[in-house]
Design a protein around this motif. Sequence first.
Motif, PDB file in Angstrom:
ATOM      1  N   SER A   1       0.739  -1.278  -0.300  1.00 18.99           N
ATOM      2  CA  SER A   1      -0.076   0.009   0.009  1.00 18.99           C
ATOM      3  C   SER A   1       1.123   1.363  -0.369  1.00 18.99           C
ATOM      4  N   ASN A   2      -0.038   2.823   0.188  1.00 20.98           N
ATOM      5  CA  ASN A   2       0.522   3.604  -0.076  1.00 20.98           C
ATOM      6  C   ASN A   2       0.541   4.564   0.616  1.00 20.98           C
ATOM      7  N   PRO A   3      -0.335   4.228   1.691  1.00 16.75           N
ATOM      8  CA  PRO A   3      -1.298   5.860   2.700  1.00 16.75           C
ATOM      9  C   PRO A   3      -1.082   6.791   2.238  1.00 16.75           C
ATOM     10  N   SER A   4       0.098   7.377   1.533  1.00 15.45           N
ATOM     11  CA  SER A   4       0.563   8.822   1.877  1.00 15.45           C
ATOM     12  C   SER A   4      -0.792   8.905   0.120  1.00 15.45           C
TER      13      SER A   4
ATOM     14  N   GLY B   1      -3.322   7.705  -0.993  1.00 18.16           N
ATOM     15  CA  GLY B   1      -4.318   6.824   0.010  1.00 18.16           C
ATOM     16  C   GLY B   1      -4.707   6.073  -1.331  1.00 18.16           C
ATOM     17  N   VAL B   2      -3.142   4.731  -2.072  1.00 16.30           N
ATOM     18  CA  VAL B   2      -3.740   3.656  -1.560  1.00 16.30           C
ATOM     19  C   VAL B   2      -3.518   2.573  -0.771  1.00 16.30           C
ATOM     20  N   TYR B   3      -4.789   2.095  -0.410  1.00 17.95           N
ATOM     21  CA  TYR B   3      -4.232   0.991   0.436  1.00 17.95           C
ATOM     22  C   TYR B   3      -5.147  -0.499  -0.043  1.00 17.95           C
ATOM     23  N   ASN B   4      -4.427  -1.238   0.200  1.00 20.46           N
ATOM     24  CA  ASN B   4      -4.447  -2.566  -0.872  1.00 20.46           C
ATOM     25  C   ASN B   4      -4.549  -3.749   1.105  1.00 20.46           C
TER      26      ASN B   4
END
Length: 132
Positions: free
Chosen positions: A50-53, A55-58
């Motif tokens: 994921s890349n929370p910064s 806005g990507v939550y996998n």
Amino acid sequence: MVDSNANHQQTLVLRLAGIWKPLDAVTVTPSIFYQNKQEHDVSTYWPSSSNPSAGVYNNSNPDRIPVPDRFYLPALKIDVDLGGTRLVSDTSYYVRDELTGYEGTDYNLSYYQGIGWPASRKPSTYPRPITR
């Protein structure tokens, strides 16, 4: 498999109540509360994919874990006015059918989420076993 919006859920909530006065001093209030929540998949994200910064939550869990949760709560309230005294009986019965899945891979791999995947690390950076 890619499942867009995998952690969606649907919830149905109903409440029904009525009042019956068989006598002027007696009030009977039957009711029922019902909820049916269906979660398509657990809403856990993996930091390693994921890349929370951004806005990507996998969720990289290989299995879909649905969480059905249904309950109902019938109740009966009886209120009797005896002049200087009032008697109240409020009786209910709670029934819940929830099935929460436990999938060990998600928990076993949580260690690797914290350190990154082993393939991306040099062998010298692996944690060393504790010896006694």
